[in-house]
Write an enzyme that holds these catalytic residues in place. Structure first.
Site, short mmCIF file in Angstrom:
data_model
loop_
_atom_site.label_atom_id
_atom_site.label_comp_id
_atom_site.label_asym_id
_atom_site.label_seq_id
_atom_site.Cartn_x
_atom_site.Cartn_y
_atom_site.Cartn_z
N CYS A 146 0.81 -1.22 0.00
CA CYS A 146 0.00 0.00 0.00
C CYS A 146 0.85 1.27 0.00
O CYS A 146 1.50 1.57 -0.99
CB CYS A 146 -0.97 -0.02 1.18
SG CYS A 146 -2.34 1.15 1.01
N HIS A 239 -4.82 -4.91 -0.04
CA HIS A 239 -4.49 -5.42 1.30
C HIS A 239 -4.88 -6.90 1.40
O HIS A 239 -5.83 -7.25 2.12
CB HIS A 239 -5.22 -4.62 2.36
CG HIS A 239 -4.66 -3.26 2.58
ND1 HIS A 239 -3.52 -3.03 3.31
CD2 HIS A 239 -5.08 -2.05 2.14
CE1 HIS A 239 -3.25 -1.73 3.35
NE2 HIS A 239 -4.18 -1.11 2.63
N GLU A 241 -3.56 -9.06 3.09
CA GLU A 241 -3.31 -9.52 4.45
C GLU A 241 -4.50 -9.29 5.38
O GLU A 241 -4.53 -9.80 6.51
CB GLU A 241 -2.07 -8.82 5.04
CG GLU A 241 -2.28 -7.40 5.53
CD GLU A 241 -2.31 -6.35 4.43
OE1 GLU A 241 -2.40 -5.16 4.76
OE2 GLU A 241 -2.20 -6.72 3.24
#
Length: 357
Positions: A146, A239, A241
């Site tokens: 990011c 994202h 994760e």
């Protein structure tokens, strides 16, 4: 872990053409099978510090059930921290000086919260450049997440992120462009990725800088790209994760900001995330919050318990696959001494032998 091509079976060649990692037996004989040391430069704010640790540790740990991973968290002292977070860092994190002295096989750099549009004015700018430059010379591969992607694209490739008309927020479908690249060769060709950002590096900017776009979305833009050599730097804009409830927690924070007067409008729903029942519950909650504020009463708490069970995770398995591929590739080309970058015979300008110099 890759299959070793121990004879001339044509299947080996066919799988190699499809992007499958097939190991040359001579290379396999010279590999030193050992643990991998992964650095985690955690630049997230205090409230998200521990959650970010868990998210990336989970992805790393679940990506491969054979290899052993040592994850070394560290941060930048220039980032402002409250006493509790500073105590956590002092107790559990390692100083960058120790990381640099002992070496890493791979590095993950998280995003961060910023206060203005120009990243070069942020307090972490110069120390982040120092870490990234050191890693490029001394670490097999660096994965930027990011905002870290935006920072590296600015100072290393001269491409500045662009402000979007509205926040890109939600879970979006993506498709694989470079299906033969070993990072994505064996994952779903279409899969979801969460995004949460106000700024964007476009496909044209990545390509204009000589990078290769591997995964993108028609709605959310580029998610996954790699440096010109194909591996030394890996860039996420999304994202993968995120936990299942991460966007719910973010939505709750935005509602809290509205209640506190920190934002003028009630937050919209993240795209493609809440189902119909959850939306109905949250619409009712919004009406109750606004009515309470109008009557100078304390607004009700967000009914998280009623929402959580209806949320779906449509991205974790693919994220795990991509990270597993990344770890496997690192294992194949990194030096047995983690203070050195590549094993003998690996071309740093084309470490995967892709011909993408």
């Amino acid at each position: 872990m890759p299959i070793v091509a121990h004879n001339d079976l044509p299947t080996f060649a066919r799988l190699r053409e499809e992007g499958q990692q097939i190991l040359d037996p001579n290379l396999a004989l010279h590999q030193d099978i050992r643990e991998l040391h992964i650095g985690l430069l955690n630049m997230m704010p205090d409230a998200a510090l521990a959650a970010t640790e868990r998210q990336f540790f989970r992805l790393i740990g679940e990506s491969n059930q054979i290899a052993q991973f040592y994850v070394h968290p560290f941060t930048l002292k220039e980032l402002e921290r409250r006493p509790e977070a500073r105590a956590h860092i002092e107790r559990y994190y390692e100083p960058f000086e120790q990381i640099r002295a002992e070496g890493l096989d791979a590095l993950i750099i998280t995003g961060a919260n910023v206060t203005g549009p120009d990243l070069s004015l942020e307090p972490f700018w110069e120390p982040l450049i120092e870490v990234v430059d050191w890693a490029y010379d001394n670490v097999c591969s660096t994965l930027c997440s990011c905002l870290a992607t935006h920072a590296v694209m600015q100072f290393r490739y001269g491409k500045r992120r662009q402000r979007q008309p509205a926040k890109r927020w939600g879970v979006f479908p993506h498709h694989v462009l470079a299906r033969a690249h070993p990072l994505v060769a064996d994952v779903n060709t279409r899969f979801d990725v969460p995004h949460s950002r106000f700024n964007d590096i476009s496909h044209a900017q990545f390509v204009g800088a000589g990078l290769h776009v591997l995964v993108e979305s028609e709605e959310a833009g580029v998610h996954l790209a790699v440096s010109p050599d194909g591996f030394r730097q890996v860039f996420f804009q999304g994202h993968p994760e995120y936990d299942t409830i991460s966007l719910l927690k973010e939505y709750k924070r935005e509602v809290g900001r509205f209640v506190a007067g920190a934002r003028p409008d009630y937050p919209p729903f993240p795209d493609n995330y809440f189902g119909l029942q959850a939306r109905a519950i949250l619409d009712e909650h919004r009406d109750r919050v606004i009515r309470a504020l109008d009557q100078s009463r304390t607004p009700p708490e967000l009914p998280e318990r009623l929402i959580t069970a209806s949320l779906h995770n449509t991205w974790h398995d693919t994220a795990e696959g991509v990270i597993g591929n990344w770890m496997g590739l690192i294992y194949q080309v990194t030096h047995h001494d983690r203070r050195q970058t590549f094993m003998a015979g690996i071309d740093p300008n084309d470490p995967l032998g892709l011909g993408w110099r």
